[in-house]
Write an enzyme that holds these catalytic residues in place. Structure first.
Site, short mmCIF file in Angstrom:
data_model
loop_
_atom_site.label_atom_id
_atom_site.label_comp_id
_atom_site.label_asym_id
_atom_site.label_seq_id
_atom_site.Cartn_x
_atom_site.Cartn_y
_atom_site.Cartn_z
N HIS A 19 0.84 -1.20 0.00
CA HIS A 19 0.00 0.00 0.00
C HIS A 19 0.88 1.26 0.00
O HIS A 19 0.58 2.23 -0.69
CB HIS A 19 -0.91 0.03 1.24
CG HIS A 19 -1.89 -1.10 1.34
ND1 HIS A 19 -2.01 -1.90 2.45
CD2 HIS A 19 -2.82 -1.56 0.46
CE1 HIS A 19 -2.97 -2.80 2.27
NE2 HIS A 19 -3.47 -2.62 1.06
N SER A 130 -3.19 -8.02 3.17
CA SER A 130 -3.35 -7.79 4.60
C SER A 130 -3.66 -9.08 5.34
O SER A 130 -3.20 -9.28 6.48
CB SER A 130 -4.45 -6.75 4.85
OG SER A 130 -4.06 -5.54 4.27
N1 COA Z 1 -0.40 -3.94 -1.67
C1 COA Z 1 -0.67 -4.86 -0.76
N2 COA Z 1 -1.89 -5.38 -0.59
C2 COA Z 1 -2.87 -4.97 -1.39
C3 COA Z 1 -2.64 -4.02 -2.39
C4 COA Z 1 -1.34 -3.49 -2.52
N3 COA Z 1 -1.03 -2.58 -3.43
N4 COA Z 1 -3.81 -3.81 -3.04
C5 COA Z 1 -4.71 -4.60 -2.46
N5 COA Z 1 -4.14 -5.30 -1.46
C6 COA Z 1 -4.76 -6.32 -0.63
C7 COA Z 1 -5.61 -5.72 0.44
O1 COA Z 1 -4.87 -5.51 1.62
C8 COA Z 1 -6.67 -6.76 0.62
O2 COA Z 1 -6.16 -7.78 1.45
P1 COA Z 1 -7.13 -8.67 2.32
O3 COA Z 1 -8.28 -9.11 1.46
O4 COA Z 1 -6.24 -9.75 2.73
O5 COA Z 1 -7.59 -7.79 3.44
C9 COA Z 1 -6.82 -7.41 -0.71
O6 COA Z 1 -5.63 -7.11 -1.40
C10 COA Z 1 -8.00 -6.90 -1.47
O7 COA Z 1 -7.86 -5.50 -1.52
P2 COA Z 1 -9.05 -4.58 -1.88
O8 COA Z 1 -9.79 -5.07 -3.07
O9 COA Z 1 -8.50 -3.20 -1.92
O10 COA Z 1 -10.05 -4.80 -0.69
P3 COA Z 1 -10.30 -3.89 0.45
O11 COA Z 1 -11.23 -4.57 1.35
O12 COA Z 1 -9.04 -3.44 1.07
O13 COA Z 1 -11.04 -2.62 -0.22
C11 COA Z 1 -12.99 -1.38 -0.91
C12 COA Z 1 -12.26 -2.73 -0.93
C13 COA Z 1 -13.05 -0.84 0.49
C14 COA Z 1 -12.26 -0.40 -1.80
C15 COA Z 1 -14.40 -1.63 -1.47
O14 COA Z 1 -14.96 -2.73 -0.80
C16 COA Z 1 -15.29 -0.42 -1.30
O15 COA Z 1 -15.22 0.51 -2.07
N6 COA Z 1 -16.15 -0.47 -0.26
C17 COA Z 1 -17.09 0.62 0.03
C18 COA Z 1 -18.51 0.17 -0.26
C19 COA Z 1 -18.82 0.31 -1.72
O16 COA Z 1 -18.78 1.40 -2.28
N7 COA Z 1 -19.14 -0.83 -2.34
C20 COA Z 1 -19.47 -0.85 -3.75
C21 COA Z 1 -18.21 -0.87 -4.57
S1 COA Z 1 -18.69 -1.08 -6.25
#
Ligand code: COA
Length: 160
Positions: A19, A130
């Site tokens: 990140h 994560s």
């Molecule tokens: N480096 C390291 N890890 C990374 C990364 C990077 N560059 N990019 C992503 N990851 C990891 C994350 O830590 C996460 O790990 P985990 O699943 O083990 O916790 C995984 O990859 C998935 O990441 P991500 O897709 O970013 O999931 P998230 O839960 O962190 O974020 C949101 C998702 C919050 C952006 C999304 O759910 C959201 O927008 N939520 C708000 C509600 C909403 O609007 N929903 C409708 C969306 S259409």
């Protein structure tokens, strides 16, 4: 000229070097980067929302263009509140693409003016997530290659 603000959303439970690599790249491209920490209650995060925001604020305190803010509810609502229309997401491997395209398409349906910008974080963090970090922490493994010192201290405090 209007300020170009990018929103980098995620659960950040916890923030990893992957990140951080994304944010360090983004500050070279945008005037301001908002690290938007999602409540993500359905993921039952290990660190509370306020802990995740505090960690992010500390970790990015050396970057003046970065703000760390919490949000709950829809990302598009938060974007509208911030007056921003650029979302930043990372593509670590080809496997990320299908989900990312789905997310970007859904977000664009909800907010047509939104643009998703994809960046590629450093290769050495391509397989870091994560949940892998949480698992290594639970089993007492070395976290140094994956997360900064502030996150290691937070895990240690959690154990006490
Ligand atoms: N480096 C390291 N890890 C990374 C990364 C990077 N560059 N990019 C992503 N990851 C990891 C994350 O830590 C996460 O790990 P985990 O699943 O083990 O916790 C995984 O990859 C998935 O990441 P991500 O897709 O970013 O999931 P998230 O839960 O962190 O974020 C949101 C998702 C919050 C952006 C999304 O759910 C959201 O927008 N939520 C708000 C509600 C909403 O609007 N929903 C409708 C969306 S259409």
């Amino acid at each position: 000229m209007t300020k170009k603000t990018a929103i980098y959303p995620g659960t950040f439970d916890p923030i990893t070097h992957g990140h951080i690599s994304m944010v360090e790249r983004a500050v070279k491209l945008f005037d301001e980067v908002i690290v938007a920490i999602a409540a993500s209650a359905s993921k039952t995060p290990m660190f509370s929302l306020s802990q995740r925001v505090a960690l992010g604020t500390e970790i990015f305190s050396n970057l003046s263009q970065v703000r760390v803010l919490p949000f709950s509810g829809l990302l598009v609502q938060f974007m509208a509140e911030q007056g921003a229309c650029i979302v930043l997401r990372g593509i670590r491997t080809a496997g990320d693409m299908e989900y990312e395209f789905q997310l970007a398409t859904a977000n664009r349906c909800l907010m047509p003016e939104m643009e998703t910008v994809f960046l590629k974080p450093d290769e050495q963090f391509a397989h870091v997530s994560s949940s892998i970090v949480r698992e290594i922490a639970m089993m007492g493994g070395d976290l140094v290659p994956f997360v900064p010192a502030q996150v290691i201290a937070a895990f240690e405090a959690q154990d006490r």
